[in-house]
Design a protein around this motif. Structure first.
Motif, PDB file in Angstrom:
ATOM      1  N   ILE A 133      31.199  17.552  -1.946  1.00 34.03           N
ATOM      2  CA  ILE A 133      30.716  16.296  -2.520  1.00 34.03           C
ATOM      3  C   ILE A 133      30.622  15.233  -1.438  1.00 34.03           C
ATOM      4  CG2 ILE A 133      31.352  14.388  -4.053  1.00 34.03           C
ATOM      5  CD1 ILE A 133      32.446  16.481  -5.997  1.00 34.03           C
ATOM      6  N   ASP A 134      31.659  15.153  -0.636  1.00 37.33           N
ATOM      7  CA  ASP A 134      31.647  14.208   0.471  1.00 37.33           C
ATOM      8  C   ASP A 134      30.430  14.445   1.355  1.00 37.33           C
ATOM      9  OD1 ASP A 134      33.449  12.210   1.991  1.00 37.33           O
ATOM     10  OD2 ASP A 134      32.799  13.612   3.529  1.00 37.33           O
ATOM     11  N   ILE A 136      27.447  16.110   0.714  1.00 38.90           N
ATOM     12  CA  ILE A 136      26.116  15.835   0.187  1.00 38.90           C
ATOM     13  C   ILE A 136      25.954  14.378  -0.218  1.00 38.90           C
ATOM     14  CG2 ILE A 136      25.522  18.171  -0.475  1.00 38.90           C
ATOM     15  CD1 ILE A 136      26.381  17.747  -3.200  1.00 38.90           C
ATOM     16  N   PHE A 138      27.408  11.730   1.461  1.00 38.83           N
ATOM     17  CA  PHE A 138      27.463  10.785   2.568  1.00 38.83           C
ATOM     18  C   PHE A 138      26.849  11.278   3.874  1.00 38.83           C
ATOM     19  CE2 PHE A 138      31.524   9.707   0.193  1.00 38.83           C
ATOM     20  CZ  PHE A 138      30.948   8.664  -0.515  1.00 38.83           C
ATOM     21  N   LYS A 139      26.800  12.589   4.066  1.00 33.75           N
ATOM     22  CA  LYS A 139      26.380  13.089   5.374  1.00 33.75           C
ATOM     23  C   LYS A 139      24.903  13.469   5.374  1.00 33.75           C
ATOM     24  CE  LYS A 139      30.837  13.473   6.818  1.00 33.75           C
ATOM     25  NZ  LYS A 139      31.439  12.312   6.150  1.00 33.75           N
TER      26      LYS A 139
ATOM     27  N   LYS B  52      36.190   9.034  -3.802  1.00 31.95           N
ATOM     28  CA  LYS B  52      36.167   9.537  -2.432  1.00 31.95           C
ATOM     29  C   LYS B  52      35.472   8.465  -1.616  1.00 31.95           C
ATOM     30  CE  LYS B  52      36.777  13.368   0.070  1.00 31.95           C
ATOM     31  NZ  LYS B  52      38.058  14.028   0.221  1.00 31.95           N
ATOM     32  N   THR B  53      36.086   8.064  -0.498  1.00 33.90           N
ATOM     33  CA  THR B  53      35.491   7.001   0.296  1.00 33.90           C
ATOM     34  C   THR B  53      35.094   7.512   1.667  1.00 33.90           C
ATOM     35  OG1 THR B  53      37.009   5.499  -0.807  1.00 33.90           O
ATOM     36  CG2 THR B  53      35.796   4.629   1.052  1.00 33.90           C
ATOM     37  N   ASP B  54      33.938   7.104   2.103  1.00 33.65           N
ATOM     38  CA  ASP B  54      33.417   7.468   3.409  1.00 33.65           C
ATOM     39  C   ASP B  54      34.041   6.579   4.473  1.00 33.65           C
ATOM     40  OD1 ASP B  54      30.257   7.430   5.049  1.00 33.65           O
ATOM     41  OD2 ASP B  54      31.670   9.068   4.916  1.00 33.65           O
ATOM     42  N   GLU B  55      33.980   7.024   5.739  1.00 33.71           N
ATOM     43  CA  GLU B  55      34.495   6.177   6.825  1.00 33.71           C
ATOM     44  C   GLU B  55      33.823   4.804   6.786  1.00 33.71           C
ATOM     45  OE1 GLU B  55      32.481   9.049   8.225  1.00 33.71           O
ATOM     46  OE2 GLU B  55      34.037  10.163   7.159  1.00 33.71           O
ATOM     47  N   LYS B  58      31.376   3.486   2.174  1.00 37.13           N
ATOM     48  CA  LYS B  58      30.646   3.920   0.986  1.00 37.13           C
ATOM     49  C   LYS B  58      31.578   4.742   0.108  1.00 37.13           C
ATOM     50  CE  LYS B  58      27.099   5.326   3.617  1.00 37.13           C
ATOM     51  NZ  LYS B  58      25.856   6.002   4.010  1.00 37.13           N
ATOM     52  N   GLU B  59      31.414   4.652  -1.187  1.00 29.29           N
ATOM     53  CA  GLU B  59      32.283   5.450  -2.035  1.00 29.29           C
ATOM     54  C   GLU B  59      31.539   6.026  -3.226  1.00 29.29           C
ATOM     55  OE1 GLU B  59      35.048   2.169  -3.133  1.00 29.29           O
ATOM     56  OE2 GLU B  59      34.686   2.828  -5.176  1.00 29.29           O
ATOM     57  N   ILE B  60      32.129   7.055  -3.797  1.00 31.26           N
ATOM     58  CA  ILE B  60      31.566   7.649  -5.006  1.00 31.26           C
ATOM     59  C   ILE B  60      32.707   7.990  -5.945  1.00 31.26           C
ATOM     60  CG2 ILE B  60      31.564  10.009  -4.095  1.00 31.26           C
ATOM     61  CD1 ILE B  60      28.915  10.403  -5.615  1.00 31.26           C
ATOM     62  N   LEU B  62      34.510  10.276  -8.417  1.00 30.90           N
ATOM     63  CA  LEU B  62      34.527  11.708  -8.716  1.00 30.90           C
ATOM     64  C   LEU B  62      34.616  11.949 -10.218  1.00 30.90           C
ATOM     65  CD1 LEU B  62      36.945  12.908  -5.908  1.00 30.90           C
ATOM     66  CD2 LEU B  62      34.455  13.031  -5.954  1.00 30.90           C
ATOM     67  N   LEU B 129      33.161  18.104 -11.944  1.00 33.89           N
ATOM     68  CA  LEU B 129      32.844  18.106 -10.514  1.00 33.89           C
ATOM     69  C   LEU B 129      31.580  18.911 -10.246  1.00 33.89           C
ATOM     70  CD1 LEU B 129      36.217  18.384  -8.572  1.00 33.89           C
ATOM     71  CD2 LEU B 129      34.771  16.398  -8.976  1.00 33.89           C
ATOM     72  N   LEU B 132      28.757  16.864 -11.159  1.00 36.17           N
ATOM     73  CA  LEU B 132      28.508  15.838 -10.146  1.00 36.17           C
ATOM     74  C   LEU B 132      27.747  16.424  -8.962  1.00 36.17           C
ATOM     75  CD1 LEU B 132      28.916  12.981  -9.059  1.00 36.17           C
ATOM     76  CD2 LEU B 132      31.113  13.724  -8.116  1.00 36.17           C
ATOM     77  N   ILE B 133      28.170  17.593  -8.520  1.00 39.81           N
ATOM     78  CA  ILE B 133      27.485  18.248  -7.400  1.00 39.81           C
ATOM     79  C   ILE B 133      26.034  18.515  -7.771  1.00 39.81           C
ATOM     80  CG2 ILE B 133      27.329  20.404  -6.085  1.00 39.81           C
ATOM     81  CD1 ILE B 133      30.387  20.436  -6.043  1.00 39.81           C
ATOM     82  N   ILE B 136      24.173  15.068  -7.608  1.00 39.24           N
ATOM     83  CA  ILE B 136      23.852  14.476  -6.311  1.00 39.24           C
ATOM     84  C   ILE B 136      23.035  15.416  -5.451  1.00 39.24           C
ATOM     85  CG2 ILE B 136      25.702  12.785  -6.219  1.00 39.24           C
ATOM     86  CD1 ILE B 136      27.378  14.568  -4.645  1.00 39.24           C
TER      87      ILE B 136
END
Lengths: 204, 204
Positions: A133-134, A136, A138-139, B52-55, B58-60, B62, B129, B132-133, B136
């Motif tokens: 999930i991270d 797809i 964010f990257k 879940k947070t990106d560096e 950004k966050e999403i 779950l 989950l 969610l996958i 996205i």
DNA sequence: TTGACATGGTGACGTACGTCACGATCATTA
DNA sequence: TAATGATCGTGACGTACGTCACCATGTCAA
């Protein structure tokens, strides 16, 4: 994860030894989406991939199952008497032990090593799914390709046997995109491309 | 999922009744990423969001936890003595029962209703989950927004109290994108926008 | 040897959506 | 009442990446 030999206690290994071993050819479906689960596979040899497919035929690989591991989605469906919500198929010809669903529940009580095995699967797979999930969410695709290549490198060494098409499905994008990015990496002297093979010649 | 009242057997309810009830203010973190889990929350009132947070910040989201439910990621971390790999925080002021980690393991053996409760969580959360996958990986943002609105409609009715910013985080995109799409929906007479409120006036 | 597939290279094109940069309102607190 | 912060609207712009449309090989079976 560990091998069956070291993971399970003796009586459990004895029980498993009594179960039939099944051999499946490449692309056989182990477990269909929306079907009830009657048997749980433990993989002995080969690779199982778990995928989610879109109506339009696009697909993405959720995770891969290696020897000694089982399919947590099957186990979950089984423990809850529910259907499974993804599809598992074998990539290469594989050998599996099939465990009847009712035993899976029984063993949760009877063998603490089995219980721990299942708990461990939950942890590992959740971790992988969150990682997916991270990725797809964010990257970008180029970064995800790099990571996927490293992942294959860990398992196969510097000479990776894989087609662009399969890589694309693992990542969940189109073949052309992967081909282009790989070509780019070749120009930058990270890899050498051959039909069905990617040779890594510099640290990615 | 069901309420604690109907879900658990009497002795377990009695045990839970002895545990302290904690009240947490909006935005408190229930459970930090990469920390070991000492207590498992069961939510009594309010909403917990797992993100879940990106560096880059950004966050999403779950998944969300509603009253009667618990946090499966905490439970998993606890059952495996591992760290947790996402962050949970309360959206509105919430009341929770905190269960010591060692009890969680014990109860898996002792109370079959607890075991079933945990199994059920695994099934439901995996399902979410995977959904969610799927979303996205394959669905465009406009469609995901529609689905998210419907989801809120189910819980709050036709007058949804939410900001564009929060919606954006739930979906994992930028606020401007959501604002624009919502404006579009307003032009097409599906919704009426007010500050902090979205009124649904036609079937989405 | 000759198709029939599988694999992969590449150009052209459109577009969804992320980002920046403002301004306009409303709400809350000092 | 002024000021500060949250919320929202909107234009401009760039670009990652999905899609279509070919063609060039290599491979395998008939």
């Amino acid at each position: 994860m560990k091998s069956i030999e070291t993971t399970f206690e003796k009586e459990l290994k004895d029980e498993i030894a009594l179960l039939p071993i099944v051999e499946l050819k490449a692309n056989s479906v182990v477990l269909m989406e929306n079907s009830y689960v009657k048997e749980i596979p433990i993989l002995l040899e080969g690779i199982i991939k778990v995928r989610k497919t879109d109506e339009s035929g696009k697909e993405i690989i959720l995770y891969q199952i290696y020897p000694g591991e089982s399919c947590i989605l099957s186990i979950t469906a089984c423990l809850n008497d529910k259907q499974c919500n993804a599809e598992a198929y074998v990539e290469k010809t594989s050998k599996l032990v099939m465990i009847p669903a009712n035993k899976v529940k029984l063993w949760m009580e009877k063998y603490s090593s089995w219980k721990q095995y299942v708990y461990n699967h939950y942890y590992e797979r959740f971790d992988e799914l969150l990682g997916l999930i991270d990725a797809i969410a964010f990257k970008h695709v180029d970064l995800r390709l790099l990571n996927k290549l490293k992942e294959h490198q860990l398992k196969q060494g510097n000479e990776i046997e894989i087609t662009h098409q399969i890589l694309a499905k693992e990542i969940g994008t189109a073949r052309e995109v992967i081909s282009r990015l790989l070509k780019q990496l070749e120009k930058e002297n990270f890899i050498i491309l051959e039909r069905g093979i990617i040779k890594i010649i510099r640290t990615l």
